[in-house]
Design a protein around this motif. Structure first.
Motif, PDB file in Angstrom:
ATOM      1  N   HIS A   1       0.830  -1.200   0.000  1.00  0.00           N
ATOM      2  CA  HIS A   1       0.000   0.000   0.000  1.00  0.00           C
ATOM      3  C   HIS A   1       0.864   1.249   0.000  1.00  0.00           C
ATOM      4  O   HIS A   1       1.928   1.287   0.612  1.00  0.00           O
ATOM      5  CB  HIS A   1      -0.900   0.007   1.247  1.00  0.00           C
ATOM      6  CG  HIS A   1      -1.508   1.339   1.560  1.00  0.00           C
ATOM      7  ND1 HIS A   1      -1.032   2.174   2.565  1.00  0.00           N
ATOM      8  CD2 HIS A   1      -2.549   2.008   0.990  1.00  0.00           C
ATOM      9  CE1 HIS A   1      -1.754   3.278   2.608  1.00  0.00           C
ATOM     10  NE2 HIS A   1      -2.688   3.209   1.673  1.00  0.00           N
ATOM     11  N   ARG A   2       0.399   2.290  -0.706  1.00  0.00           N
ATOM     12  CA  ARG A   2       0.965   3.629  -0.617  1.00  0.00           C
ATOM     13  C   ARG A   2      -0.189   4.594  -0.385  1.00  0.00           C
ATOM     14  O   ARG A   2      -1.261   4.436  -0.965  1.00  0.00           O
ATOM     15  CB  ARG A   2       1.713   4.024  -1.900  1.00  0.00           C
ATOM     16  CG  ARG A   2       2.862   3.105  -2.263  1.00  0.00           C
ATOM     17  CD  ARG A   2       3.938   3.086  -1.211  1.00  0.00           C
ATOM     18  NE  ARG A   2       4.612   4.371  -1.099  1.00  0.00           N
ATOM     19  CZ  ARG A   2       5.455   4.656  -0.119  1.00  0.00           C
ATOM     20  NH1 ARG A   2       5.704   3.791   0.845  1.00  0.00           N
ATOM     21  NH2 ARG A   2       6.050   5.840  -0.081  1.00  0.00           N
ATOM     22  N   GLY A   3       0.029   5.568   0.476  1.00  0.00           N
ATOM     23  CA  GLY A   3      -1.047   6.490   0.815  1.00  0.00           C
ATOM     24  C   GLY A   3      -0.648   7.942   0.633  1.00  0.00           C
ATOM     25  O   GLY A   3       0.537   8.297   0.693  1.00  0.00           O
ATOM     26  N   ALA A   4      -1.629   8.804   0.406  1.00  0.00           N
ATOM     27  CA  ALA A   4      -1.414  10.245   0.306  1.00  0.00           C
ATOM     28  C   ALA A   4      -2.582  10.937   0.994  1.00  0.00           C
ATOM     29  O   ALA A   4      -3.696  10.398   1.053  1.00  0.00           O
ATOM     30  CB  ALA A   4      -1.315  10.684  -1.152  1.00  0.00           C
ATOM     31  N   GLU A   5      -2.333  12.128   1.541  1.00  0.00           N
ATOM     32  CA  GLU A   5      -3.390  12.896   2.178  1.00  0.00           C
ATOM     33  C   GLU A   5      -3.251  14.372   1.821  1.00  0.00           C
ATOM     34  O   GLU A   5      -2.145  14.868   1.593  1.00  0.00           O
ATOM     35  CB  GLU A   5      -3.368  12.707   3.690  1.00  0.00           C
ATOM     36  CG  GLU A   5      -2.097  13.171   4.360  1.00  0.00           C
ATOM     37  CD  GLU A   5      -2.118  12.900   5.854  1.00  0.00           C
ATOM     38  OE1 GLU A   5      -3.209  12.625   6.391  1.00  0.00           O
ATOM     39  OE2 GLU A   5      -1.049  12.972   6.490  1.00  0.00           O
ATOM     40  N   GLU A   6      -4.382  15.051   1.770  1.00  0.00           N
ATOM     41  CA  GLU A   6      -4.422  16.473   1.437  1.00  0.00           C
ATOM     42  C   GLU A   6      -4.365  17.279   2.730  1.00  0.00           C
ATOM     43  O   GLU A   6      -5.176  17.075   3.634  1.00  0.00           O
ATOM     44  CB  GLU A   6      -5.706  16.785   0.664  1.00  0.00           C
ATOM     45  CG  GLU A   6      -5.716  18.132  -0.015  1.00  0.00           C
ATOM     46  CD  GLU A   6      -6.946  18.317  -0.884  1.00  0.00           C
ATOM     47  OE1 GLU A   6      -6.917  19.191  -1.763  1.00  0.00           O
ATOM     48  OE2 GLU A   6      -7.937  17.583  -0.684  1.00  0.00           O
ATOM     49  N   VAL A   7      -3.379  18.175   2.824  1.00  0.00           N
ATOM     50  CA  VAL A   7      -3.205  18.960   4.047  1.00  0.00           C
ATOM     51  C   VAL A   7      -3.211  20.447   3.710  1.00  0.00           C
ATOM     52  O   VAL A   7      -2.889  20.848   2.590  1.00  0.00           O
ATOM     53  CB  VAL A   7      -1.886  18.591   4.763  1.00  0.00           C
ATOM     54  CG1 VAL A   7      -1.887  17.134   5.186  1.00  0.00           C
ATOM     55  CG2 VAL A   7      -0.684  18.880   3.861  1.00  0.00           C
ATOM     56  N   LEU A   8      -3.596  21.248   4.699  1.00  0.00           N
ATOM     57  CA  LEU A   8      -3.599  22.703   4.542  1.00  0.00           C
ATOM     58  C   LEU A   8      -2.179  23.254   4.654  1.00  0.00           C
ATOM     59  O   LEU A   8      -1.396  22.815   5.500  1.00  0.00           O
ATOM     60  CB  LEU A   8      -4.475  23.342   5.618  1.00  0.00           C
ATOM     61  CG  LEU A   8      -5.971  23.049   5.544  1.00  0.00           C
ATOM     62  CD1 LEU A   8      -6.679  23.563   6.793  1.00  0.00           C
ATOM     63  CD2 LEU A   8      -6.575  23.680   4.291  1.00  0.00           C
ATOM     64  N   VAL A   9      -1.832  24.212   3.794  1.00  0.00           N
ATOM     65  CA  VAL A   9      -0.509  24.831   3.820  1.00  0.00           C
ATOM     66  C   VAL A   9      -0.670  26.341   3.717  1.00  0.00           C
ATOM     67  O   VAL A   9      -1.752  26.860   3.437  1.00  0.00           O
ATOM     68  CB  VAL A   9       0.373  24.305   2.661  1.00  0.00           C
ATOM     69  CG1 VAL A   9       0.664  22.827   2.819  1.00  0.00           C
ATOM     70  CG2 VAL A   9      -0.292  24.575   1.305  1.00  0.00           C
ATOM     71  N   GLY A  10       0.430  27.046   3.930  1.00  0.00           N
ATOM     72  CA  GLY A  10       0.408  28.499   3.867  1.00  0.00           C
ATOM     73  C   GLY A  10       0.186  29.114   5.238  1.00  0.00           C
ATOM     74  O   GLY A  10      -0.367  28.479   6.146  1.00  0.00           O
ATOM     75  N   SER A  11       0.608  30.345   5.393  1.00  0.00           N
ATOM     76  CA  SER A  11       0.484  31.020   6.682  1.00  0.00           C
ATOM     77  C   SER A  11      -0.961  31.181   7.109  1.00  0.00           C
ATOM     78  O   SER A  11      -1.288  31.166   8.299  1.00  0.00           O
ATOM     79  CB  SER A  11       1.159  32.398   6.610  1.00  0.00           C
ATOM     80  OG  SER A  11       0.582  33.189   5.575  1.00  0.00           O
ATOM     81  N   GLN A  12      -1.868  31.323   6.150  1.00  0.00           N
ATOM     82  CA  GLN A  12      -3.290  31.473   6.447  1.00  0.00           C
ATOM     83  C   GLN A  12      -4.065  30.160   6.294  1.00  0.00           C
ATOM     84  O   GLN A  12      -5.296  30.152   6.426  1.00  0.00           O
ATOM     85  CB  GLN A  12      -3.908  32.529   5.516  1.00  0.00           C
ATOM     86  CG  GLN A  12      -3.247  33.893   5.578  1.00  0.00           C
ATOM     87  CD  GLN A  12      -3.344  34.511   6.960  1.00  0.00           C
ATOM     88  OE1 GLN A  12      -4.378  34.388   7.619  1.00  0.00           O
ATOM     89  NE2 GLN A  12      -2.278  35.184   7.392  1.00  0.00           N
ATOM     90  N   LYS A  13      -3.348  29.085   5.983  1.00  0.00           N
ATOM     91  CA  LYS A  13      -3.983  27.786   5.763  1.00  0.00           C
ATOM     92  C   LYS A  13      -5.102  27.901   4.721  1.00  0.00           C
ATOM     93  O   LYS A  13      -6.211  27.369   4.891  1.00  0.00           O
ATOM     94  CB  LYS A  13      -4.555  27.235   7.072  1.00  0.00           C
ATOM     95  CG  LYS A  13      -3.538  27.055   8.183  1.00  0.00           C
ATOM     96  CD  LYS A  13      -2.483  26.012   7.819  1.00  0.00           C
ATOM     97  CE  LYS A  13      -1.503  25.789   8.956  1.00  0.00           C
ATOM     98  NZ  LYS A  13      -0.454  24.817   8.618  1.00  0.00           N
ATOM     99  N   ASP A  14      -4.779  28.602   3.638  1.00  0.00           N
ATOM    100  CA  ASP A  14      -5.792  28.870   2.626  1.00  0.00           C
ATOM    101  C   ASP A  14      -5.593  28.061   1.342  1.00  0.00           C
ATOM    102  O   ASP A  14      -6.253  28.315   0.341  1.00  0.00           O
ATOM    103  CB  ASP A  14      -5.810  30.361   2.296  1.00  0.00           C
ATOM    104  CG  ASP A  14      -4.427  30.876   1.914  1.00  0.00           C
ATOM    105  OD1 ASP A  14      -3.464  30.081   1.959  1.00  0.00           O
ATOM    106  OD2 ASP A  14      -4.307  32.071   1.580  1.00  0.00           O
TER     107      ASP A  14
END
Length: 361
Positions: free
Chosen positions: A182-195
């Motif tokens: 298995h290989r996995g990926a996840e979407e995360v918030l980035v940037g100083s404003q998490k935008d």
């Protein structure tokens, strides 16, 4: 209406499957690759008579019984699955099937299609096939709003996680061993404003590997209920740690045959691209991109893509991973070499060894 949707929600939660994957593409055709039959004629994949497989004698146990444990692993049969068993070493599990890779290939492609995945790449040379990224929709909370309008606006809901799987087939004297990684990926918030968001690496999930291995065991055994297969996979007990990092090698407390197969699975799990392999010489020819660098791309399609054609994949360095053992020995040594066959002494070489050591424990 709210009352009815609430009843539907309860029923869905109780009855829904833990795995409900949906890929973005239509399943590929189930044709066997024309060069797959070359595996049988290529002596690189022939197992020398002097080595054999330690657990071969357990493959013919009566149907529905538990086989005797093999060295450094344990084989377990499932009722109704004659000629199919589960073996385990550490946190690695695999199936042992008395069919050839050529017979299993179309069945495996159909299995992944039925599971909601699209097979996007396959290689008879390395005995591997890989799925595209897909989302497990069963992880989406089944609240009243979701039950009421989810079917209309289904695309608005997402788990923020994607999975892909690689299947590896290894020929044995009595059939084939099947490994799923298995290989996995996840979407995360980035940037100083998490935008904004980006896709990053998610840890390998042995639990997901075990679930799909159970489903594949049930399919190949011809049983409708997956619970006996799950029990067989769970019954394959782990064994004590059998790998340790010693200087510039990883020492594995197993003979060549088992070490060779487990190193192949470890390479899949860590995210290497195996371009070729020479079993007689004990060499995997691999391409590797540091996952930390891959994360910076932010494109899901570029993460751990088998045989990828992206610029990042082209920039990946090539290495050789060697597995060596004296004839009849119960200990094997794994080392990393540069593309020209010299000892790899760079920090990347040390990191590769550490990754393999962790996977082989």
């Amino acid at each position: 209406m709210v009352s009815l949707s609430g009843c539907g929600m309860i029923s869905s939660v109780i009855e829904q499957d833990k795995l409900d994957y949906r890929g973005a593409k239509k399943a590929a055709s189930l044709d066997v690759p024309p060069d797959l039959t070359q595996l049988e004629r290529d002596n690189r994949y022939s197992i020398p008579e002097t080595r054999g497989v330690a657990s071969a004698s357990t493959y013919q146990q009566p149907k529905g019984t538990t086989a005797m444990p093999a060295p450094n692993g344990q084989a377990v049969a499932v009722a109704g699955g004659e000629g199919i068993k589960v073996e385990r070493s550490g946190n690695q599990r695999w199936l042992v099937v008395n069919q050839t890779p050529e017979q299993l290939w179309p069945q495996l492609k159909q299995f992944w299609a039925d599971s909601g995945f699209t097979v996007i790449s396959e290689s008879a040379t390395t005995g591997t096939m890989e799925t595209d990224w897909a989302e497990n929709r069963s992880k989406i909370p089944q609240d009243i709003i979701r039950q009421s309008i989810g079917k209309v606006f289904d695309s608005l809901y997402s788990t923020g996680e994607r999975d892909k799987f690689r299947t590896r087939l290894e020929r044995t004297p009595n059939g084939t061993e099947i490994y799923i990684s298995h290989r996995g990926a996840e979407e995360v918030l980035v940037g100083s404003q998490k935008d904004s968001t980006t896709w990053t690496v998610r840890p390998n999930d042995p639990g997901l590997e075990a679930q799909f291995l159970s489903r594949l065991l049930a399919k190949l055994s011809g049983i409708a209920d997956v619970k006996p297969a799950e029990a067989a996979v769970a019954a394959a007990l782990p064994v004590p740690q059998n790998a340790k990092l010693l200087g510039d090698t990883v020492e594995v407390a197993e003979g060549f045959d088992r070490a060779w197969r487990r190193v192949g699975l470890a390479l899949d799990r860590v995210g290497f691209t195996v371009e070729d392999r020479d079993r007689v010489q004990g060499v995997y020819f691999v391409r590797y991109v540091d996952p930390d660098l891959a994360e910076k791309d932010g494109f899901l399609s570029k993460l751990f893509s088998f045989g990828a054609s992206s610029d990042k994949a082209k920039e990946a360095q090539r290495y050789r991973v060697t597995v060596k053992s004296e004839a009849g020995a119960t200990v094997s040594k794994v080392a990393v070499q540069s593309n020209d066959g010299k000892a790899e002494t760079s920090p990347t070489g040390a990191k590769i060894l550490k990754l393999l050591s962790d996977e082989l424990k």
